[in-house]
Design a protein around this motif. Structure first.
Motif, PDB file in Angstrom:
ATOM      1  N   LEU A  95     -45.678  26.817  19.192  1.00 12.72           N
ATOM      2  CA  LEU A  95     -46.506  27.941  19.621  1.00 12.72           C
ATOM      3  C   LEU A  95     -47.121  28.668  18.436  1.00 12.72           C
ATOM      4  O   LEU A  95     -48.257  29.146  18.504  1.00 12.72           O
ATOM      5  CB  LEU A  95     -45.659  28.919  20.445  1.00 12.72           C
ATOM      6  N   PHE A  96     -46.382  28.784  17.322  1.00 12.78           N
ATOM      7  CA  PHE A  96     -46.852  29.530  16.163  1.00 12.78           C
ATOM      8  C   PHE A  96     -47.501  28.649  15.095  1.00 12.78           C
ATOM      9  O   PHE A  96     -47.909  29.145  14.057  1.00 12.78           O
ATOM     10  CB  PHE A  96     -45.695  30.320  15.552  1.00 12.78           C
ATOM     11  N   SER A  97     -47.586  27.363  15.351  1.00  8.04           N
ATOM     12  CA  SER A  97     -48.214  26.462  14.386  1.00  8.04           C
ATOM     13  C   SER A  97     -49.719  26.701  14.334  1.00  8.04           C
ATOM     14  O   SER A  97     -50.370  26.811  15.381  1.00  8.04           O
ATOM     15  CB  SER A  97     -47.941  25.006  14.782  1.00  8.04           C
ATOM     16  N   PRO A  98     -50.311  26.782  13.140  1.00  3.48           N
ATOM     17  CA  PRO A  98     -51.765  26.966  13.038  1.00  3.48           C
ATOM     18  C   PRO A  98     -52.547  25.877  13.771  1.00  3.48           C
ATOM     19  O   PRO A  98     -53.640  26.137  14.282  1.00  3.48           O
ATOM     20  CB  PRO A  98     -52.018  26.910  11.521  1.00  3.48           C
ATOM     21  N   GLU A  99     -51.993  24.677  13.870  1.00  2.00           N
ATOM     22  CA  GLU A  99     -52.681  23.587  14.552  1.00  2.00           C
ATOM     23  C   GLU A  99     -52.869  23.872  16.037  1.00  2.00           C
ATOM     24  O   GLU A  99     -53.799  23.370  16.656  1.00  2.00           O
ATOM     25  CB  GLU A  99     -51.905  22.278  14.378  1.00  2.00           C
ATOM     26  N   SER A 100     -51.986  24.678  16.606  1.00  2.00           N
ATOM     27  CA  SER A 100     -52.075  24.925  18.047  1.00  2.00           C
ATOM     28  C   SER A 100     -53.174  25.922  18.393  1.00  2.00           C
ATOM     29  O   SER A 100     -53.534  26.059  19.559  1.00  2.00           O
ATOM     30  CB  SER A 100     -50.732  25.427  18.582  1.00  2.00           C
ATOM     31  N   THR A 101     -53.714  26.625  17.383  1.00  2.00           N
ATOM     32  CA  THR A 101     -54.791  27.590  17.637  1.00  2.00           C
ATOM     33  C   THR A 101     -55.895  27.448  16.587  1.00  2.00           C
ATOM     34  O   THR A 101     -56.432  28.434  16.092  1.00  2.00           O
ATOM     35  CB  THR A 101     -54.243  29.028  17.617  1.00  2.00           C
ATOM     36  N   ARG A 102     -56.244  26.210  16.257  1.00  2.78           N
ATOM     37  CA  ARG A 102     -57.177  25.977  15.144  1.00  2.78           C
ATOM     38  C   ARG A 102     -58.554  26.587  15.403  1.00  2.78           C
ATOM     39  O   ARG A 102     -59.248  26.991  14.467  1.00  2.78           O
ATOM     40  CB  ARG A 102     -57.303  24.482  14.854  1.00  2.78           C
ATOM     41  N   LEU A 103     -58.996  26.654  16.682  1.00  4.13           N
ATOM     42  CA  LEU A 103     -60.304  27.238  16.971  1.00  4.13           C
ATOM     43  C   LEU A 103     -60.324  28.729  16.640  1.00  4.13           C
ATOM     44  O   LEU A 103     -61.308  29.248  16.111  1.00  4.13           O
ATOM     45  CB  LEU A 103     -60.671  27.029  18.444  1.00  4.13           C
ATOM     46  N   LEU A 104     -59.234  29.425  16.936  1.00  3.42           N
ATOM     47  CA  LEU A 104     -59.182  30.854  16.635  1.00  3.42           C
ATOM     48  C   LEU A 104     -58.893  31.103  15.166  1.00  3.42           C
ATOM     49  O   LEU A 104     -59.403  32.065  14.583  1.00  3.42           O
ATOM     50  CB  LEU A 104     -58.115  31.544  17.499  1.00  3.42           C
ATOM     51  N   ASP A 105     -58.063  30.230  14.566  1.00  4.81           N
ATOM     52  CA  ASP A 105     -57.762  30.398  13.144  1.00  4.81           C
ATOM     53  C   ASP A 105     -58.942  29.989  12.269  1.00  4.81           C
ATOM     54  O   ASP A 105     -58.977  30.329  11.086  1.00  4.81           O
ATOM     55  CB  ASP A 105     -56.530  29.564  12.769  1.00  4.81           C
ATOM     56  N   GLY A 106     -59.900  29.263  12.854  1.00  2.00           N
ATOM     57  CA  GLY A 106     -61.065  28.812  12.095  1.00  2.00           C
ATOM     58  C   GLY A 106     -62.151  29.860  11.963  1.00  2.00           C
ATOM     59  O   GLY A 106     -63.173  29.623  11.327  1.00  2.00           O
ATOM     60  N   VAL A 107     -61.965  31.030  12.580  1.00  2.00           N
ATOM     61  CA  VAL A 107     -62.933  32.120  12.463  1.00  2.00           C
ATOM     62  C   VAL A 107     -62.173  33.399  12.124  1.00  2.00           C
ATOM     63  O   VAL A 107     -60.947  33.436  12.168  1.00  2.00           O
ATOM     64  CB  VAL A 107     -63.725  32.321  13.778  1.00  2.00           C
ATOM     65  N   THR A 108     -62.916  34.430  11.782  1.00  2.00           N
ATOM     66  CA  THR A 108     -62.317  35.745  11.559  1.00  2.00           C
ATOM     67  C   THR A 108     -62.559  36.597  12.793  1.00  2.00           C
ATOM     68  O   THR A 108     -63.705  36.859  13.160  1.00  2.00           O
ATOM     69  CB  THR A 108     -62.937  36.433  10.325  1.00  2.00           C
ATOM     70  N   LEU A 109     -61.471  37.000  13.440  1.00  5.00           N
ATOM     71  CA  LEU A 109     -61.569  37.817  14.645  1.00  5.00           C
ATOM     72  C   LEU A 109     -61.697  39.285  14.230  1.00  5.00           C
ATOM     73  O   LEU A 109     -60.882  39.801  13.482  1.00  5.00           O
ATOM     74  CB  LEU A 109     -60.325  37.623  15.516  1.00  5.00           C
ATOM     75  N   ARG A 110     -62.729  39.930  14.717  1.00  5.26           N
ATOM     76  CA  ARG A 110     -63.028  41.299  14.288  1.00  5.26           C
ATOM     77  C   ARG A 110     -62.053  42.320  14.892  1.00  5.26           C
ATOM     78  O   ARG A 110     -61.496  42.120  15.968  1.00  5.26           O
ATOM     79  CB  ARG A 110     -64.466  41.667  14.673  1.00  5.26           C
ATOM     80  N   ASN A 111     -61.888  43.443  14.183  1.00  6.60           N
ATOM     81  CA  ASN A 111     -61.018  44.514  14.662  1.00  6.60           C
ATOM     82  C   ASN A 111     -61.391  44.972  16.064  1.00  6.60           C
ATOM     83  O   ASN A 111     -60.523  45.254  16.894  1.00  6.60           O
ATOM     84  CB  ASN A 111     -61.084  45.724  13.715  1.00  6.60           C
ATOM     85  N   GLU A 112     -62.691  45.073  16.326  1.00  6.96           N
ATOM     86  CA  GLU A 112     -63.146  45.586  17.610  1.00  6.96           C
ATOM     87  C   GLU A 112     -62.627  44.726  18.758  1.00  6.96           C
ATOM     88  O   GLU A 112     -62.151  45.236  19.775  1.00  6.96           O
ATOM     89  CB  GLU A 112     -64.673  45.631  17.647  1.00  6.96           C
ATOM     90  N   ALA A 113     -62.693  43.392  18.598  1.00  4.00           N
ATOM     91  CA  ALA A 113     -62.226  42.481  19.647  1.00  4.00           C
ATOM     92  C   ALA A 113     -60.702  42.542  19.774  1.00  4.00           C
ATOM     93  O   ALA A 113     -60.164  42.617  20.885  1.00  4.00           O
ATOM     94  CB  ALA A 113     -62.683  41.057  19.345  1.00  4.00           C
TER      95      ALA A 113
END
Length: 668
Positions: free
Chosen positions: A411-429
């Motif tokens: 669950l905590f592996s970066p591979e399991s969320t590569r699409l989200l880890d591949g961008v910077t999620l803004r504070n607002e979101a």
């Protein structure tokens, strides 16, 4: 609001329930008090309102008494408090049987018995001004510790218990313990309930502060104290006690919060997925087509996993006994915890830098990394080795480092969320996401929003949040879409219609939302290219994705195991189905052919583990103390989860969710 005088240790009730809800649940008790007081019948509320003169006189004597009068003045002050709360004084010694021929003798200030047996024992403790004085530890001097006036005595090992926690443990470890133990310590009163005490949860009240403020209004401080601690509330009157009803209301409120949480997670999936789309488009990466285009189903799964990380951490932060996070370390609380982000959830992001910054994403990613990879003193010392080099030798640092055990979970592996880890999620979101996971709205427009208590949300309820999302699907809107539903109510599923075709539908079918700026109701619009995560009414029926209520799982598993284990007429010498020893229970295998969120598997693990410990204690002629029992129970549950439990599901997400719910339930 929560009153300063009430100590809700370990969240006996959820903080939000005490903050925003409980006052509205006291209507029946308030009416009963009003009627009794009109007829000059004493009540716990009236007793507290009228006790000030006697209380402060007895308090002064207790605070100033020397060693020779310490016991007497403590009892006199406790008499005032107990009488005001409606308990009849009956100082006596009660013998409680313990496994074997052992006996625990309890010197009680008050005894309450009901048709079902012993209900409450009140104990005398010496004068205390702070609840922590009753829970002395190695850091406290003997002068700071406050003990019982008369010790609880255990015959088996000839042991006298003067410490409050040890005495309460000894009482609750007897064969037929009372439901409640109330400890009167002058200014402080502690109420311990049998099951919650074992989880480190209890209520306490500081009488001093409450009487000095003298808030006698409806839903005020005095009334709330009486509703939690007085005999009117704690002792049942031909049925369920008021306190039990409040606990039940709190539980139902938690169920209601779990429904809100499901909506919040559904909305959060859309927020995260649309944030990924915007960031990829802004950086010129493919989204809808091309060699590296984003698959909407995969984006859905990864967004759900990312959110599930947050829920897991919120749950484990509320359960320090699991040992997953160093929640007792101030360095963790101040620098890494999700709890510290609660304040940021309420902050207005009033600048472009605040809205478009990445502080929240960077903080969460660092926390995810530490949770998964772990961080130990050895790692810290290796990293700082150069600071301790002296010539050809080095000295070890004696500094205590913040440590994470490391979960090494998919669950905590970066591979399991590569699409989200591949961008910077803004504070607002991310602030919007955290709000939806952390805040629960008030029941009415006048109620305040409060922080969700994950300590009150059980494994089944958290699983239900996700199980309810299994029939949802995510897709990219190819045209502008309006959302429609029967009567405009989206709770049973919605449909999407192109904006160009909207004239063909009556106004009442369009789902609407209130614009936060204008306050006007507007149709829910999904613009072309946006990510939409919705439930079709037919999809839910086809997938059979329905949450199994806890009461049903408990009943089904109980009756399924009754025949297997011979629970109705169990005797160690002749069990059922060849099971004659507790050890044989550990060899049983659990298989759940339609996992969902793992509700049945978790319930089977829980009941088998409890039955194993019950039989094992009987075989050995021993009785575990509550704290030890809880530790041993988690060990047995971990054994079943790791070695004896199997399951399948047609829905791949269900398997992931079930695995994590088992993990949360059985962590040791």
């Amino acid at each position: 609001m929560t009153f300063d005088s009430i100590i809700n240790r370990g969240e006996f009730f959820s903080n939000h329930y005490l903050d925003a809800v409980i006052g509205g649940d006291l209507g029946d008790l308030r009416s009963r008090w009003d009627d009794m007081e009109r007829h000059d019948v004493p009540t716990g509320r009236l007793g507290l309102r009228q006790m000030s003169r006697d209380y402060f006189s007895a308090r002064g004597a207790a605070a100033e008494s020397g060693p020779s009068r310490k016991d007497d003045t403590a009892r006199t002050l406790n008499d005032v408090v107990l009488t005001a709360l409606g308990y009849s004084l009956k100082r006596t010694k009660i013998d409680l049987a313990r496994t074997g021929d052992d006996t625990v003798t309890v010197p009680a200030a008050s005894v309450v018995e009901t048709g079902t047996g012993l209900w409450l024992l009140a104990l005398d403790a010496h004068f205390a001004t702070d609840v922590d004085q009753l829970f002395a530890d190695d850091d406290k001097s003997d002068a700071e510790a406050v003990e019982l006036v008369d010790p609880v005595w255990r015959e088996g090992d000839k042991r006298a218990f003067t410490s409050v926690p040890e005495a309460v443990n000894a009482i609750f470890a007897t064969d037929e313990p009372p439901r409640y133990v109330l400890v009167a310590a002058g200014t402080i009163v502690v109420l311990a309930e049998r099951a919650k005490w074992a989880e480190g949860r209890f209520l306490a009240v500081d009488i001093d502060g409450a009487l000095e403020r003298n808030d006698t209004t409806a839903k005020g401080e005095i009334e709330t104290i009486a509703a939690l601690f007085s005999a009117d509330a704690v002792v049942p009157d031909d049925g369920q006690s008021v306190l039990d009803e409040l606990v039940e209301h709190s539980y139902k409120h938690a169920v209601g919060v779990s429904k809100e949480l499901r909506v919040g997670i559904r909305e959060s999936i859309e927020i995260l997925a649309n944030e990924v789309i915007q960031q990829r488009l802004a950086s010129g990466r493919a989204v809808y087509e091309g060699a590296n285009a984003v698959d909407a189903r995969e984006l859905t799964r990864q967004s759900l996993r990312w959110l599930f990380r947050l829920v897991v951490l919120l749950f484990t932060e509320s359960r320090p006994d699991l040992g997953v996070l160093p929640v007792n370390d101030e360095a963790y609380l101040d620098g890494y915890s999700l709890d510290r982000l609660r304040e940021l959830v309420l902050v207005d992001l009033d600048s472009d830098r605040a809205r478009n910054g990445s502080h929240l994403h960077e903080s969460l990613n660092r926390l995810f990394e530490l949770v998964n990879d772990g961080y130990h003193a050895e790692s810290a010392q290796q990293a700082l080795l150069s600071e301790h080099v002296q010539g050809d030798e080095f000295t070890s640092s004696t500094e205590v480092y913040l440590q994470f055990p490391g979960l090494d979970a998919a669950l905590f592996s970066p591979e399991s969320t590569r699409l989200l880890d591949g961008v910077t999620l803004r504070n607002e979101a991310l602030q919007q996401v955290l709000k939806r996971l952390m805040l629960a709205e008030g029941r009415t427009a006048h109620d305040q929003a409060g922080f969700v208590s994950y300590a009150q949300l059980g494994i089944n309820q958290i699983g239900a949040v996700y199980e309810g999302l299994m029939a949802y699907s995510g897709f990219f809107a190819t045209v502008d879409l309006y959302e429609v539903a029967k009567g405009g109510d989206p709770s049973d599923g919605t449909w999407m219609v192109p904006v160009g075709d909207s004239d063909e539908y009556p106004d009442e079918v369009f789902v609407t939302t209130t614009d936060p700026l204008t306050g006007r109701n507007e149709r829910v619009l999904h613009e072309r290219g946006s990510f939409v995560f919705r439930l079709s009414g037919r999809d839910r029926q086809r997938s059979a994705s329905y949450y199994t209520p806890e009461v049903l799982t408990r009943c089904v598993v109980k009756h399924a195991l009754a025949e297997l284990l011979g629970l109705d007429d169990y005797a160690p010498e002749h069990g059922s189905s060849g099971i004659t020893e507790a050890r044989q229970i550990l060899d049983l295998t659990i298989c759940e052919p339609a996992l969902g969120s793992g509700a049945f598997a978790n319930e089977a693990i829980n009941q088998l583990s409890e039955e194993y410990l019950r039989r094992r204690q009987a075989e050995k002629g021993e009785s575990l103390e509550p704290e030890q029992y809880r530790r041993e129970l988690q060990k047995v549950k971990a054994h079943f989860a790791l070695h004896q439990t199997y399951g399948v599901d047609l829905n791949a997400t269900a398997v992931e969710l079930a695995e994590v719910s088992l993990w949360l339930n059985c962590m040791y």
